[in-house]
Design an enzyme around this catalytic site. Structure first.
Site, PDB file in Angstrom:
ATOM      1  N   SER A  58       0.980  -1.200  -0.148  1.00 23.35           N
ATOM      2  CA  SER A  58       0.108  -0.329   0.001  1.00 23.35           C
ATOM      3  C   SER A  58       0.731   1.549  -0.311  1.00 23.35           C
ATOM      4  O   SER A  58       2.010   1.690   0.234  1.00 23.35           O
ATOM      5  CB  SER A  58      -1.331  -0.085   1.205  1.00 23.35           C
ATOM      6  OG  SER A  58      -1.664  -1.412   1.724  1.00 23.35           O
TER       7      SER A  58
HETATM    8  N1  SAH Z   1      -0.174  -5.181   4.452  1.00 26.29           N
HETATM    9  C1  SAH Z   1      -0.075  -5.415   3.095  1.00 26.29           C
HETATM   10  C2  SAH Z   1      -0.153  -4.528   2.329  1.00 26.29           C
HETATM   11  C3  SAH Z   1      -1.271  -6.299   1.298  1.00 26.29           C
HETATM   12  S1  SAH Z   1      -2.006  -6.388  -0.666  1.00 26.29           S
HETATM   13  C4  SAH Z   1       2.088  -4.947   2.749  1.00 26.29           C
HETATM   14  O1  SAH Z   1       1.966  -4.615   3.364  1.00 26.29           O
HETATM   15  O2  SAH Z   1       2.666  -5.312   2.031  1.00 26.29           O
HETATM   16  C5  SAH Z   1      -3.118  -7.410   0.141  1.00 26.29           C
HETATM   17  C6  SAH Z   1      -2.716  -8.881   0.727  1.00 26.29           C
HETATM   18  O3  SAH Z   1      -3.938  -9.650   0.754  1.00 26.29           O
HETATM   19  C7  SAH Z   1      -2.455  -9.674  -0.842  1.00 26.29           C
HETATM   20  O4  SAH Z   1      -1.595  -9.987  -0.309  1.00 26.29           O
HETATM   21  C8  SAH Z   1      -3.595 -10.272  -0.685  1.00 26.29           C
HETATM   22  O5  SAH Z   1      -2.985 -11.697  -1.767  1.00 26.29           O
HETATM   23  C9  SAH Z   1      -4.096 -10.874   0.572  1.00 26.29           C
HETATM   24  N2  SAH Z   1      -5.543 -11.730   0.849  1.00 26.29           N
HETATM   25  C10 SAH Z   1      -6.315 -10.722  -0.302  1.00 26.29           C
HETATM   26  N3  SAH Z   1      -7.121 -12.089  -0.169  1.00 26.29           N
HETATM   27  C11 SAH Z   1      -6.910 -12.856   1.649  1.00 26.29           C
HETATM   28  C12 SAH Z   1      -7.795 -13.451   2.267  1.00 26.29           C
HETATM   29  N4  SAH Z   1      -9.317 -13.595   2.607  1.00 26.29           N
HETATM   30  N5  SAH Z   1      -6.675 -13.626   3.838  1.00 26.29           N
HETATM   31  C13 SAH Z   1      -5.389 -13.880   3.451  1.00 26.29           C
HETATM   32  N6  SAH Z   1      -4.651 -12.682   2.590  1.00 26.29           N
HETATM   33  C14 SAH Z   1      -5.416 -11.620   1.462  1.00 26.29           C
END
Ligand code: SAH
Length: 204
Positions: A58
């Site tokens: 993000s």
């Molecule tokens: N917090 C992260 C940004 C994540 S983007 C950082 O600091 O880099 C959102 C993430 O959520 C992605 O990696 C995606 O694969 C994950 N995601 C989506 N649906 C999910 C689920 N049901 N359970 C766990 N992770 C999930």
């Protein structure tokens, strides 16, 4: 390459971020270690960056605004859904300190591996490969939960695994109209307050 200090000065000047601990966490954790190598030179631009597999790390301002709403404190037991790069988990690790605990769940195996490698020296962080919609049950409930992917509603398991008086921060709504909510769980209800519009990848 933009320097960390330029982002810090911007947040301070515009009074976007106010909590001193957040500035310290931002200085302590290197975002360049979490972005893909080809984007290292852009690590301190205020922009999301691709991680592959449909995920993004993000935008720094979004990360900070969500943490400011969550108010992590030393000793907190925090659950994160959507580990992605592991950057947010690393900031949380710093903010909860050695007496605190961070559990973070990632759905995509490749990203779970990527983040696990980057977080291996963060002793208070546990990375889980699984579906975050079901949370992750532990002996104790969480004081705080942060979700970094958007969904149409709040997964029931997350409400159940949050303590009374606990805080949940998550983006809710369809792709073109997502708002991040700060949600307080009281004995009787969930109190929601929007902290603004953002764009996130969907919670699968
Ligand atoms: N917090 C992260 C940004 C994540 S983007 C950082 O600091 O880099 C959102 C993430 O959520 C992605 O990696 C995606 O694969 C994950 N995601 C989506 N649906 C999910 C689920 N049901 N359970 C766990 N992770 C999930």
């Amino acid at each position: 390459m933009l320097a960390k200090n330029q982002l810090l000065s911007y947040w301070k000047a515009k009074k976007i971020i106010k909590a001193e601990q957040l500035f310290q966490a931002f200085l302590a954790i290197k975002r360049e270690d979490f972005v893909l190598p080809e984007y290292r030179h852009q690590a301190y631009e205020d922009t999301p960056l691709p991680l592959g597999h449909g995920a993004t790390i993000s935008q720094p301002t979004t990360v900070m605004l969500m943490l400011q709403a969550l108010k992590p404190k030393q000793g907190d037991n925090i659950l994160e859904i959507g580990t992605g790069s592991g950057y947010n988990a690393a900031l949380l690790s710093y903010l909860v300190g050695i007496k605190g605990k961070v559990t973070t769940i990632e759905y995509v195996k490749e990203l779970f591996d990527y983040a696990s490698e980057r977080l291996k020296d963060f002793k208070n962080v546990k990375v889980i490969y699984g579906d975050g919609k079901y949370g992750y049950k532990q002996k104790y409930l969480y004081n705080k939960i942060i979700v970094t992917a958007a969904s149409d509603d709040i997964p029931q398991a997350l409400i159940e695994q949050l303590r009374v008086n606990g805080t949940l921060v998550m983006p809710i709504g369809p792709f073109h109209n997502q708002q991040v909510f700060k949600i307080k769980k009281t004995k009787k209800e969930l109190k929601r307050k929007s902290i603004g519009n953002f764009i996130f990848v969907p919670l699968k």
